[in-house]
Design a protein around this motif. Sequence first.
Motif, short mmCIF file in Angstrom:
data_model
loop_
_atom_site.label_atom_id
_atom_site.label_comp_id
_atom_site.label_asym_id
_atom_site.label_seq_id
_atom_site.Cartn_x
_atom_site.Cartn_y
_atom_site.Cartn_z
N GLN A 24 0.86 -1.18 0.00
CA GLN A 24 0.00 0.00 0.00
C GLN A 24 0.91 1.24 0.00
O GLN A 24 1.38 1.67 1.04
CB GLN A 24 -0.92 -0.02 1.22
CG GLN A 24 -1.87 -1.19 1.18
CD GLN A 24 -2.97 -1.01 2.18
OE1 GLN A 24 -3.56 0.05 2.26
NE2 GLN A 24 -3.24 -2.06 2.93
N GLU A 83 -12.59 -1.26 -1.64
CA GLU A 83 -12.26 -2.18 -2.73
C GLU A 83 -11.47 -1.51 -3.85
O GLU A 83 -11.02 -2.17 -4.77
CB GLU A 83 -13.53 -2.80 -3.29
CG GLU A 83 -14.35 -3.59 -2.26
CD GLU A 83 -13.55 -4.71 -1.62
OE1 GLU A 83 -12.73 -5.36 -2.31
OE2 GLU A 83 -13.75 -4.94 -0.41
N ASP A 85 -8.29 0.74 -5.62
CA ASP A 85 -6.84 0.68 -5.52
C ASP A 85 -6.25 2.04 -5.14
O ASP A 85 -5.13 2.37 -5.51
CB ASP A 85 -6.24 0.22 -6.85
CG ASP A 85 -6.63 -1.21 -7.19
OD1 ASP A 85 -6.73 -2.01 -6.25
OD2 ASP A 85 -6.83 -1.51 -8.38
N ARG A 95 -4.13 -5.22 -1.51
CA ARG A 95 -5.01 -4.68 -0.50
C ARG A 95 -4.30 -4.74 0.86
O ARG A 95 -3.15 -5.09 0.94
CB ARG A 95 -6.32 -5.49 -0.42
CG ARG A 95 -7.10 -5.58 -1.70
CD ARG A 95 -7.90 -4.30 -1.93
NE ARG A 95 -8.84 -4.43 -3.02
CZ ARG A 95 -8.57 -4.13 -4.27
NH1 ARG A 95 -7.39 -3.69 -4.60
NH2 ARG A 95 -9.48 -4.25 -5.21
N ARG A 99 -6.26 -8.26 5.43
CA ARG A 99 -7.41 -8.88 4.77
C ARG A 99 -7.30 -10.41 4.77
O ARG A 99 -8.29 -11.11 4.95
CB ARG A 99 -7.50 -8.35 3.34
CG ARG A 99 -8.53 -9.07 2.52
CD ARG A 99 -8.67 -8.45 1.16
NE ARG A 99 -10.04 -8.01 1.06
CZ ARG A 99 -10.46 -7.03 0.32
NH1 ARG A 99 -9.64 -6.34 -0.41
NH2 ARG A 99 -11.73 -6.71 0.29
#
Length: 200
Positions: A24, A83, A85, A95, A99
């Motif tokens: 991320q 959901e 990007d 993600r 998760r």
Amino acid sequence: MFCLCVFLQLAALERQIFDFLGFQWAPILGNFLQIIVVILGLFGTIQFRPRYIVVYTVWTALWVTWNVFIICFYLEVGGLSKETDLMTFNISMHRSWWREHGPGCIRRVVRPSAPSILEDYSYVSVTGCIIDFQYLEVIHSAIQILLSLIGFVYACYVISIFMEEEDSFDFIGGLDTYSYRQPPQEHVELKPVKPVGKVL
């Protein structure tokens, strides 16, 4: 201030590690800046540099705003969707690491049955999580906000102390009894000194 900076650094480093695992990029960049500015604030406190602490307080306000945005993002407030990007700058499909690896999560890789999909592409099914990943991300951001608000209040206190010390110190006159704003008297009245005891 030192203990608070240590807590801020540990929280940012922990978050940085898990954001790296999830690729991320937006949070990674924010965490990196947080680490640098906390070091700068600590240096400013130790070296009595109020400007560095002012930079830290401005950054803290931005950091709190960023964490509020992350909370809104994961709770899907105001049309945001977890959901998308957005956190990866639309570079990849990654993600949050939580998760698939949250507490109690069971991760299963399911191969697609359609022949048109590439063989190496797989679907991931996650079940049994004790806490959903979005709530873990919200908890991380809430902890960052709490620590940052404490740091902001303490930084404002340190700045006020530094400013009071600068106002009370006479830079030009040093330790003289008069201030640089009030010139010394031009005529000084002299008094004779009386001897103490007998003079031979």
